[in-house]
Write a protein that holds these residues in place. Structure first.
Motif: not given
Length: 398
Positions: A8-35
């Motif tokens: 369509a001729g429009l430039k699309t960008a994406a923001i990935i929000v990954a700065a949180g601590r994810g405390l409700r996910a329990g132990a193991g560090g920030p949830k975005q870096y878990r396997m």
């Protein structure tokens, strides 16, 4: 990362929000870096945007304390230099928008790193919705009855669930209007919006909805990880096992490569590559499980480019073949057959190296050794042999 604008001729960008601590996910560090399913959550969340033909820029937002683990988790992807997140999700998104301002995108997609199951089709719907409406969110129907309760836990009302929707990400906006809304909120001291749609509503924008995806769930609690791990495993119902065998004779030299480890020895290997019998056997085992030929068909000894090549390249190639089929390696096992060098003292180093090259957890990698009781060519110390086994899981296609 730079790609061509969308049709369509429009430039699309994406923001990935990954700065949180994810405390409700329990132990193991920030949830975005878990396997999960053998890959990090953030890698799964970012890859569809990084590979989408209509997304020209991917802007991660990270906690500066996480930059090393972030870089390791997404080392195979292309993206803009991460921007530092703020104290709230809203502040983090604002930082990402400002980081993209000089690139002047027309549309921006804002996605939570804790949603690792976003699909190219959902991204496509988000782009189209933003082109049409200027502000839109993916929405899924509410299937349970919802109760509104007071502070005492008493039911005050039962909303009509036909009018309720579960908001997901990526949320899609015209870049200029959502940037202006964030700037206005910051100026007026409003920092309490839990998603960008709520901020857009406050700024006076009409926010449309488009079809979400039930699988595009957010990982929040330990139970979410357990459930999604089981779902991913169930989707890989084609369980296969392959075996491999390799042998190399000794020649002149002062070391041998075994399972990726340089082992001092009185001899070297006679081989076209580095002669790593352990890794070569593993490659054949993986290719065998895939019914995808053998190491010689992919890396012919007659090809001069493989002369002296490090065998970790061969193993990584075989692992990538599994990934390309949507599969996962369940375990790898090598048995080395030789009189010398002694393998026992190096066993753990070899396991660690195989784990590092393949991305398979150390607990799923085995290295064993035996002798041939002084019988045959290995007993005469003329060379080393290796057998290997690999178990992989693939999506059931037949």
């Amino acid at each position: 990362m730079t790609k061509s604008p969308n049709p369509a001729g429009l430039k699309t960008a994406a923001i990935i929000v990954a700065a949180g601590r994810g405390l409700r996910a329990g132990a193991g560090g920030p949830k975005q870096y878990r396997m999960i399913g053998g890959r990090s959550v953030i890698s799964r969340a970012m890859e569809p945007f990084c590979n989408h033909p209509q997304v020209f820029a991917v802007q991660p937002i990270t906690n500066p304390d996480d930059i090393a683990v972030f870089n390791e988790a997404v080392s195979d992807l292309r993206y803009h230099t991460p921007a530092n997140g703020g104290a709230t999700r809203q502040a983090s998104v604002h930082a990402g928008l400002e980081a993209l301002a000089d690139h002047a995108p027309d549309i921006v997609l804002i996605h939570d790193a804790a949603r690792p199951f976003v699909t190219p089709a959902l991204i496509e719907r988000a782009i189209v919705a933003a082109q049409i409406t200027g502000a839109a969110v993916p929405a899924a129907p509410v299937t349970d009855t919802i109760k509104q309760v007071n502070a005492a836990g008493h039911v005050e009302a039962t909303p009509d669930r036909a009018k309720l929707r579960i908001a997901q990400t990526p949320q899609a906006f015209r870049f200029d209007v959502i940037l202006e809304a964030h700037r206005r909120a910051a100026k007026e001291g409003r920092d309490d919006f839990t998603d960008d749609a709520a901020l857009a509503e406050w700024a006076g924008l009409t926010v449309a909805t488009f079809e979400g995806d039930p699988a595009n769930m957010k990982l929040t609690t330990p139970e979410d990880f357990i459930r999604e791990e089981a779902r991913l495993a169930a989707s890989l119902g084609d369980i296969r096992m392959g075996t491999g065998y390799d042998v190399h004779a000794f020649g002149d030299g002062d070391h041998v490569m075994i399972c990726g480890v340089r082992v001092p020895h009185t001899r070297g290997f006679l081989a076209h590559s580095d002669g790593d019998v352990g890794l070569h056997a593993l490659v054949d085992a993986i290719l065998g499980a895939l019914a995808d030929g053998d190491i010689g068909s992919h890396f012919p000894p007659s090809d001069p480019q493989w002369k002296g090549a490090a065998s970790d390249k061969f193993l990584k190639y075989a692992v990538d073949r599994v990934t390309a089929r949507g599969g996962r390696i369940a375990n790898l096992e090598v048995t080395l057959i030789c009189e010398r060098p002694k393998i026992g003292p190096l066993r753990d180093a070899m396991r660690e190296k195989i784990s590092e090259i393949s991305g398979v957890a150390l607990s799923r990698v085995a290295v064993k050794a035996t002798t041939s009781e002084r019988l045959g060519f290995t007993g005469r110390e003329e060379g080393i042999a290796a057998t290997a086994a690999a178990t992989i899981r693939l999506p059931w296609m037949d």
